[in-house]
Each structure stands twice: as structure tokens, then as C-alpha cells.
Design an enzyme around this catalytic site. Sequence first.
Site, PDB file in Angstrom:
ATOM      1  N   ALA A  95       2.851  -4.418 -11.473  1.00 25.67           N
ATOM      2  CA  ALA A  95       2.642  -4.784 -12.888  1.00 25.67           C
ATOM      3  C   ALA A  95       2.656  -3.582 -13.833  1.00 25.67           C
ATOM      4  O   ALA A  95       2.802  -3.753 -15.049  1.00 25.67           O
ATOM      5  CB  ALA A  95       1.337  -5.546 -13.046  1.00 25.67           C
ATOM      6  N   SER A  96       2.493  -2.375 -13.304  1.00 25.51           N
ATOM      7  CA  SER A  96       2.514  -1.199 -14.194  1.00 25.51           C
ATOM      8  C   SER A  96       3.830  -1.140 -14.939  1.00 25.51           C
ATOM      9  O   SER A  96       4.898  -1.283 -14.331  1.00 25.51           O
ATOM     10  CB  SER A  96       2.345   0.094 -13.383  1.00 25.51           C
ATOM     11  N   ALA A 117      -1.578  -0.322 -10.086  1.00 19.37           N
ATOM     12  CA  ALA A 117      -1.882   0.932  -9.390  1.00 19.37           C
ATOM     13  C   ALA A 117      -1.370   2.125 -10.196  1.00 19.37           C
ATOM     14  O   ALA A 117      -2.151   2.952 -10.685  1.00 19.37           O
ATOM     15  CB  ALA A 117      -1.260   0.929  -7.992  1.00 19.37           C
ATOM     16  N   ASP A 123      -5.235  -3.528   0.070  1.00 18.14           N
ATOM     17  CA  ASP A 123      -3.914  -3.778  -0.517  1.00 18.14           C
ATOM     18  C   ASP A 123      -2.820  -3.277   0.436  1.00 18.14           C
ATOM     19  O   ASP A 123      -2.910  -2.164   0.966  1.00 18.14           O
ATOM     20  CB  ASP A 123      -3.859  -3.014  -1.863  1.00 18.14           C
ATOM     21  N   HIS A 124      -1.781  -4.081   0.623  1.00 19.59           N
ATOM     22  CA  HIS A 124      -0.647  -3.718   1.480  1.00 19.59           C
ATOM     23  C   HIS A 124      -1.057  -3.270   2.883  1.00 19.59           C
ATOM     24  O   HIS A 124      -0.494  -2.297   3.416  1.00 19.59           O
ATOM     25  CB  HIS A 124       0.230  -2.633   0.824  1.00 19.59           C
TER      26      HIS A 124
HETATM   27  O1  G3H Z   1      -0.112  -3.283  -4.725  1.00 21.51           O
HETATM   28  C1  G3H Z   1      -0.215  -2.674  -5.792  1.00 21.51           C
HETATM   29  C2  G3H Z   1       0.600  -3.017  -6.931  1.00 21.51           C
HETATM   30  O2  G3H Z   1       1.618  -3.861  -6.624  1.00 21.51           O
HETATM   31  C3  G3H Z   1       0.746  -2.005  -7.967  1.00 21.51           C
HETATM   32  O3  G3H Z   1       2.019  -1.836  -8.517  1.00 21.51           O
HETATM   33  O4  G3H Z   1       1.982   0.593  -8.904  1.00 21.51           O
HETATM   34  O5  G3H Z   1       3.569  -0.868 -10.112  1.00 21.51           O
HETATM   35  O6  G3H Z   1       1.164  -0.947 -10.633  1.00 21.51           O
HETATM   36  P1  G3H Z   1       2.200  -0.690  -9.617  1.00 21.51           P
HETATM   37 ZN    ZN Z   2       1.985  -3.927  -4.375  1.00 21.39          ZN
END
Ligand code: G3H
Ligand code: ZN
Length: 287
Positions: free
Chosen positions: A208-209, A230, A82-83
Site C-alpha cells: 500500500a505504500s 511497510a 507478516d509474510h
Molecule cells: O507486507 C507488507 C506490505 O505488503 C507492505 O508493502 O512496503 O509497499 O508498504 P509496502
Molecule cells: Zn506484503
Amino acid sequence: MPLVTGDFILQHARKNNYAVCAFNVENMEMVQAVVSAAEETGSPVIIQTSANTVKYAHMDYYYAMVQAALKHADVPVALHLDHGDSRDLAIQAIRSGYTSVMIDASKQSFEDNMKETKNVVDVCKPIGVSIEAELGNVGGKVGDQEYGAAGYTKPNEAKEFVEKTGTTSLAVAIGTVHGVYAGEPNLDLELLAELRNTVDVPLVLHGASGLSEHDIKQCVEHGISKINYATELRIAFTEAVKEYFTIEKDFVDPKKFTGHARSIVKQVAIEKMEMCGSINRASTMNI
Ligand code: G3H
Ligand code: ZN
């Protein structure tokens, strides 16, 4: 079951109008919680580790933990970087056994983002590793500049970006933010629908959190195929550990609090899978 690619999972989600949860994990218990949630609900899932997480421990560790979990589970799981911020990190992920990588050059100019993404696509595509790129500014991370609606993904650029780079999925900016929301999130669902109809690769939602069940369902309905969580999982794990220390004081076994946190993370993962509509989808996949 062996790891599958991100594309295998995302193409099925896109075709069948649901979204797959992609959970960021930090340790063995979170890996176990996510795999166990997937297995119990018959849900395909993506396990991912951020560029920061893989600075804490080499990707070999996360790969080994996911492999160990899959020896005891029969559900489609992809392992995703991720990223990722460079071609070198993408290559490291591939060497460690990851089946999907993100190259995030979204802070760079449109042209440079395309160039950087294409470099990663050229490494991944010939060997069947999936690629996620990002266009637009999701923001919310330390040091991120906030652009508001001006930073949202533009459909004409998204079309050109996907066609020229060959990325196999695209993270879009439609109003979500990483981390905890300060106010009410304001999502541009019309833009999302337009993006869905303009590009023919699965779309990814970051940040999305904190989104409500209603917002998540709307995003799925308007074209999102992968939803990244995350912060909520990190909070669930950490709060559960803290809670354990207030309930039990006289213990020396770390398994007590990590085990408690593992069961809480599993519950959260199941709730998110329900919202995204991925429950019982594994049995409809051609494996
Ligand atoms: O790449 C990870 C996500 O975009 C997580 O975002 O920390 O707001 O759930 P979040
Ligand atoms: Zn992200």
C-alpha cells in the site's frame, strides 16, 4: 488492554466497511508510535513484523515491546507475523505470543500453496490464532518475478482456496506492488469487488505504500479490510533521523533523533488510519 486476534479486528472492519491499517514495525519507537496513534484516534490496529525483521531480532522482543505499550493503552491491537514462509515460523510466532500469522506460499503452485496454507491453518485454528494466506502475485520484492495482470488473483481459485484451506483472511493481487512504485499503480477494482463477493473472509491489500488517498479509499469501498504499510513507515523513520542530523550537530543522546523519528512515524500512521476509515471504530467494537 490484552492483545486481540487479527480476526476479531478484521471481522469488525469487514462488517462495517472500513479497513484496518497493519503497520510493519522495526523497533521500539515504531511500536510506540503506532500504539500511540491508535490510542489517540480510537482506531483498532494491527502491528506486524516481517520474516526478515524477525531474523534481525527474535519475535519475543517485538511481543514484549507491544505488550509493554499495551500496558499503557486501551485500544484493540493484534500482533501479526507478516509474510511468514513456513509452518515452523508460524509455530515460533504462536510460541512468542503473536495472535495472527501469515503463511505466504504464493510463489508455489496453486496446489502446493493450498497444502502449505492448510498445514498452518491446522496449527492455528484450534488455538484461536488468525491466519492470512496469499493467492496471486503481488511482487515488487527483491527476486520477485513480475507477472502483471496474469498474476492477479482469480475469483474461482480464491473461492476454492478459502474453502479448502480454511484460512481466515486472504491477501489478493489486484495490481499493487511492494515497495516504491516505478509508475502509476493500476488497480483492478472490478476484480476486487468480484473477489469480495466470491469469498467470505476479509481481504488484505499488500504493497500500500505510495498509493494515493483516492486509491486507498477505492480499495476500501471495493472490499479491502486490511491494508499493509511497510515502506512508507521505514522511509518516514529513516528520513526523520537523517533530517535530525542536518538540524542538530552537537549532541550525543540517541533519544534525540529516535524521539524525533517516533513523532514523525506517529503522524504518518494517523494519516493512514484516516484514509482507511478506522478512526473512532474501537469504541464500536464489543470488547
Ligand atoms: O507486507 C507488507 C506490505 O505488503 C507492505 O508493502 O512496503 O509497499 O508498504 P509496502
Ligand atoms: Zn506484503
